[in-house]
Write a protein that holds these residues in place. Structure first.
Motif, PDB file in Angstrom:
ATOM      1  N   GLY A 291       0.502  -1.302   0.231  1.00 34.00           N
ATOM      2  CA  GLY A 291      -0.086  -0.025   0.166  1.00 34.00           C
ATOM      3  C   GLY A 291       0.446   0.733  -0.294  1.00 34.00           C
ATOM      4  O   GLY A 291       0.734   2.440   0.263  1.00 34.00           O
ATOM      5  N   VAL A 325      -6.646  10.928  -5.198  1.00 28.00           N
ATOM      6  CA  VAL A 325      -7.711  10.341  -3.896  1.00 28.00           C
ATOM      7  C   VAL A 325      -8.740   9.541  -5.455  1.00 28.00           C
ATOM      8  O   VAL A 325      -9.256   8.485  -4.860  1.00 28.00           O
ATOM      9  CB  VAL A 325      -8.371  11.857  -4.096  1.00 28.00           C
ATOM     10  N   ALA A 326      -9.237  10.416  -6.612  1.00 33.10           N
ATOM     11  CA  ALA A 326      -9.781   8.429  -7.057  1.00 33.10           C
ATOM     12  C   ALA A 326      -9.151   7.318  -7.114  1.00 33.10           C
ATOM     13  O   ALA A 326     -10.324   6.489  -7.207  1.00 33.10           O
ATOM     14  CB  ALA A 326      -9.990   9.365  -8.437  1.00 33.10           C
ATOM     15  N   ASP A 327      -8.105   7.824  -7.738  1.00 28.89           N
ATOM     16  CA  ASP A 327      -6.916   5.863  -6.869  1.00 28.89           C
ATOM     17  C   ASP A 327      -7.089   4.903  -5.780  1.00 28.89           C
ATOM     18  O   ASP A 327      -6.155   4.223  -5.845  1.00 28.89           O
ATOM     19  CB  ASP A 327      -5.461   6.455  -7.351  1.00 28.89           C
ATOM     20  N   GLY A 328      -7.588   5.902  -4.456  1.00 25.26           N
ATOM     21  CA  GLY A 328      -7.598   5.292  -2.756  1.00 25.26           C
ATOM     22  C   GLY A 328      -6.408   5.845  -2.148  1.00 25.26           C
ATOM     23  O   GLY A 328      -6.261   4.805  -1.186  1.00 25.26           O
ATOM     24  N   TRP A 329      -5.398   6.214  -2.502  1.00 27.69           N
ATOM     25  CA  TRP A 329      -4.431   6.315  -1.616  1.00 27.69           C
ATOM     26  C   TRP A 329      -5.592   7.801  -0.728  1.00 27.69           C
ATOM     27  O   TRP A 329      -5.481   8.539  -0.373  1.00 27.69           O
ATOM     28  CB  TRP A 329      -3.438   7.631  -2.937  1.00 27.69           C
ATOM     29  N   SER A 330      -4.708   6.489   0.431  1.00 29.81           N
ATOM     30  CA  SER A 330      -5.437   7.796   1.221  1.00 29.81           C
ATOM     31  C   SER A 330      -4.279   8.787   1.926  1.00 29.81           C
ATOM     32  O   SER A 330      -3.548   8.961   1.803  1.00 29.81           O
ATOM     33  CB  SER A 330      -5.257   6.932   2.854  1.00 29.81           C
ATOM     34  N   ALA A 331      -5.173   9.636   2.285  1.00 23.37           N
ATOM     35  CA  ALA A 331      -4.290  11.099   2.647  1.00 23.37           C
ATOM     36  C   ALA A 331      -3.336  10.472   3.810  1.00 23.37           C
ATOM     37  O   ALA A 331      -2.784  11.201   3.788  1.00 23.37           O
ATOM     38  CB  ALA A 331      -5.696  12.470   3.493  1.00 23.37           C
TER      39      ALA A 331
ATOM     40  N   PRO B  43     -12.138   5.046  -3.081  1.00 27.94           N
ATOM     41  CA  PRO B  43     -12.782   5.793  -2.850  1.00 27.94           C
ATOM     42  C   PRO B  43     -15.364   5.771  -2.859  1.00 27.94           C
ATOM     43  O   PRO B  43     -14.931   4.638  -4.065  1.00 27.94           O
ATOM     44  CB  PRO B  43     -12.796   6.907  -4.220  1.00 27.94           C
ATOM     45  N   PRO B 186      -9.427   0.896  -6.383  1.00 34.88           N
ATOM     46  CA  PRO B 186      -9.426   2.341  -7.326  1.00 34.88           C
ATOM     47  C   PRO B 186     -10.665   3.031  -7.696  1.00 34.88           C
ATOM     48  O   PRO B 186     -10.764   1.515  -7.984  1.00 34.88           O
ATOM     49  CB  PRO B 186      -8.322   2.241  -7.899  1.00 34.88           C
TER      50      PRO B 186
END
Ligand SMILES: Nc1ncnc2c1ncn2[C@@H]1O[C@H](COP(=O)(O)OP(=O)(O)OP(=O)(O)O)[C@@H](O)[C@H]1O
Ligand SMILES: [Mg+2]
Lengths: 391, 359
Positions: A291, A325-331, B43, B186
């Motif tokens: 991750g 953000v759309a790729d889901g990497w967490s902040a 998301p 993703p």
């Protein structure tokens, strides 16, 4: 079909299962056990890397006394394993249940409940090995000191009030009980409690020791590893051995499966595909499942933040952030990796770094409070970019 | 009539339409008998739930699709009764602890998970000895509820595996992250969304309109659920659908657009008052305040596009982030939305006057 919570059905099923002679209530075989549990240290000497702590605790095995203890340190460094192993070595398997009380965050731990449970446990008769030769044998193997142990695992999730209430309880029963508090953050344990305990710090595992343990496990399980895999495991798990072991096991399953599948296809090939053990875990697979954000993704954000370009800096930063953000990497991951990059960048002057650190601090706090990740990351990136643009 | 979103939801790992590598990875994990605890994040609208359902089917076979709904009652230490709904098959169950709120989710986790962990798999022929508990909205779990999971995940691992679903891992405490394998899902790319729309045309016997699909895919912001809803609306609202058929935003979004245009056009107390009524309306209709604020922010930044000053946009984002944080901490959402509106006017005013931004 019987529902999950249908008690009668459950009982019937249990009865049916136990009456039928087939071993349907199969014990978990080692094969199906997660490796983190399979390789949980069983004795103090199995515990890796916490040398100082272990030396001290080994000594308590000889002595017949034990102080109250406080174990603290990051996740996956052996705290729970150590106290369980110590208790087992003190009392042996037969007396574990009667001599050791474990209360953790999955138990109700309000003030009155803890007090009750501790009272009941402390007051119960001190169990002992059976009289006669069997008992003598038992005592040869286990010292069985004349007190009980109460483990308060995950103690940092107890309220301050519950902790305060414990002070009295600890004193009241101190003749016959020893407490062991286990936590991640020693600062969350109130002072009066902490000061009653001998403190043992568990460090994040250093890479040499962690690598050694991982190699042992891999050897045992017949996992082949490319050079550098253990280093990668230690790096991405940041000294959390539990995480490293989970990564190793998952990686082994992944290559095992793909290997087995491709093995079927080229059955006639001379290549020797020896089931799962033939597959090799690679550094790439470890990085993929860990991750960690790939370097080029972070670099893309960094370069969008650089000053002095014709195109609008706002829109280039905003686009990269939207994608991330759309790729889901967490902040949280973005923040920590970006922070590393900026902090170790020698070309950024100290004054700028100081300003940037303040921005990071503010955004981190917001994220912990549950702020929206997209806005937080965009805000962070734009403000850091502003600092870069200052002359 | 079922919505497109539900009607064409893939049910097995083989039929999932994008991220094939991820599907393969999940299959490999499901086929090995030592399946780990998972934290699946990504998301909203990326298909986490669909993927999880497919994964369960891979683990246990079609039996997991026979679900029933259980209503349970838990008692807190202060003797309050909590009603809680569980969706369960013989092999797994699914819970949303955030339903009972931050102060009580711990009670549900403590009682329920231990109870499950201590019971055996009912079906003696089940492929796995453990049961799976799917926890929805895991990132909304209180810290105490998360802490309550820790030892349970270790001690009862022979009987229990968790699949935690979350939009982000940021609010998941480190000990839980340490105990799970993280799986990132993703959002599908714009092209992948367009492809899904095309494949749906085939099943619905519609003529595919690639240009329209592409527009919807872009407008959806890579959110497949949204794209499907939009497509459904377009098909329902228009007799004849062509590449140029307008895609109407949902009502609430249109209203946010109106608000944005009003405050860009007029900076005055009277305007704030007018806008307040609209913002209220949005909140009353259960649009989450953060969504309102974000949508408004993107709309404002879009309107500023022509002027094109980066500094102003950065400033707008900065205060949007500031007030969004306030929304999280505070209790009167309208205050913070309104404060943002006022701040925006101030920013724009100073910019137009050529003043230094100095607050
Ligand atoms: N020092 C260590 N030596 C050997 N194995 C370890 C060590 N630390 C962790 N492990 C491995 O990680 C697993 C978890 O360790 P343990 O439960 O002791 O962690 P912990 O420190 O209690 O973490 P947490 O703070 O998350 O509760 C063990 O089962 C073991 O496989
Ligand atoms: Mg522990």
């Amino acid at each position: 079909m019987a529902g999950f919570f249908d008690i009668k059905a459950r009982k019937d099923a249990a009865a049916a299962a136990s009456s039928s002679k087939a071993p349907t209530t199969k014990q978990e075989t080692p094969r199906t056990q997660p490796w983190v549990e399979k390789y949980r240290p069983k004795t103090l000497s199995d515990v890796t890397a916490q040398d100082h702590t272990i030396t001290v605790l080994q000594r308590t095995l000889q002595a017949s006394n034990l102080p109250h203890m406080l174990y603290y340190g990051p996740p996956g460094t052996g705290k729970t394993s150590t106290i369980l192993a110590l208790a087992k070595q003190l009392y042996g398997p037969d007396l574990m249940r009667t001599r050791v009380l474990e209360l953790n965050a999955s138990d109700e731990r309000g003030i009155s409940i803890v007090r009750e449970k501790v009272k009941d446990f402390a007051r119960s008769q001190l169990s002992n090995p059976p009289a006669g030769p069997a008992g003598v044998e038992y005592r040869k193997k286990y010292p069985v000191p004349p007190f009980k142990i109460i483990i308060l695992d995950e103690a940092d999730s107890m309220t301050q009030d519950a902790q305060s209430a414990l002070r009295r309880t600890m004193e009241t029963y101190s003749k016959i009980t020893r407490f062991c508090l286990v936590c991640n953050y020693v600062t969350r344990i109130i002072d009066p409690l902490a000061s009653r305990c001998s403190k043992f710090r568990f460090k994040a595992l250093d890479s040499v020791n962690a690598a050694k343990r991982l190699e042992e496990i891999a050897g045992n399980e017949g996992v082949m590893m490319e050079k550098g895999v253990t280093d990668a495991l230690v790096r991405v798990s940041e000294g959390d051995l539990r995480k490293a072991i989970t990564f190793l096991q998952s990686a082994a399953r992944l290559v095992g499966a793909t290997q087995a599948a491709s093995g079927k296809v080229k059955e006639g090939d001379a290549m020797d595909v020896d089931g799962e053990s033939g597959a090799t875990v690679t550094v790439a697979i470890i990085e993929e499942i860990s991750g960690v954000i790939p370097d080029d993704t972070i670099s893309r954000l960094q370069s969008a933040m650089q000053p002095g370009k014709k195109t609008s800096r706002y829109s280039s930063v905003a686009n990269v952030v939207t994608d991330m953000v759309a790729d889901g990497w967490s902040a949280a991951q973005v923040v920590s990796q970006l922070y590393e990059k900026v902090l170790y960048d020698e070309t950024i002057p100290d004054l700028q770094k100081a300003k940037i650190t303040m921005i990071f601090s503010e955004v981190d706090k917001r994220l912990v409070d549950g702020a929206d990740e997209h806005l937080a990351i965009l805000d962070l990136s734009l403000r850091v970019a502003d600092v870069f643009a200052e002359e | 009539m079922a919505l497109l979103v539900d009607k064409h939801r893939p049910r097995s790992l083989d039929t999932l339409s994008y991220h094939p590598a991820l599907s393969a990875r999940l299959r490999a994990l499901a086929q090995s008998s030592d399946f780990p605890h998972l934290l699946i994040y990504g998301p909203s609208g990326a298909g986490k739930k669909t993927r999880t359902t497919a994964l369960l089917k891979e683990l246990y076979g079609p039996g997991v699709e026979k679900i029933k709904i259980d209503a349970r009652t838990f008692q807190t230490t202060s003797n309050r009764k909590l009603d809680f709904t569980i969706v369960a098959s013989v092999y797994h169950l699914e819970i949303t602890p955030s339903d009972v709120g931050h102060t009580h989710d711990r009670v549900v986790i403590q009682h329920l998970l231990k109870e499950i962990a201590q019971t055996q798999q009912l079906d003696a022929l089940a492929r796995h000895r453990f049961k799976v508990v799917v926890v929805n909205e895991a990132d909304h779990l209180s810290r105490d509820a998360q802490a309550a999971l820790r030892r349970t995940m270790e001690k009862y691992s022979p009987n229990l595996r968790l699949i935690l679903l979350a939009n982000t891992t940021s609010n998941i405490i480190a000990p839980i992250r340490s105990r799970t394998l993280l799986i990132r899902v993703p959002a599908p790319s714009v092209e992948e969304i367009a492809q899904v729309l095309t494949s749906i045309c085939a099943r619905e016997s519609w003529t595919p309109i690639p240009a329209l699909h592409a527009r919807i895919a872009v407008d959806s912001g890579r959110n497949l659920r949204r794209a499907l809803l939009m497509y459904e609306a377009v098909r329902a609202q228009h007799e004849v659908v062509t590449a140029d058929t307008p895609i109407a935003p949902p009502d609430w979004e249109a209203l946010v657009g109106v608000v944005a245009r009003e405050i860009v056009a007029e900076r005055s107390a009277a305007c704030i008052l007018r806008v307040r009524a609209k913002l209220y309306d949005l909140l009353v209709h259960c649009i989450p305040p953060t969504v309102v604020l974000k949508t408004l922010t993107w709309a404002l930044v879009g309107l500023l596009e022509e002027g094109g000053d980066d500094g102003v946009k950065g400033e707008v984002v900065r205060w949007s982030a500031f007030y969004e944080h306030r929304i999280r901490l505070g209790s009167k959402h309208i205050f913070h939305l309104e404060a943002f509106v006022a701040k925006f006017m101030r920013i724009q005013e100073s910019y137009l006057m050529g003043m230094d931004l100095d607050f």
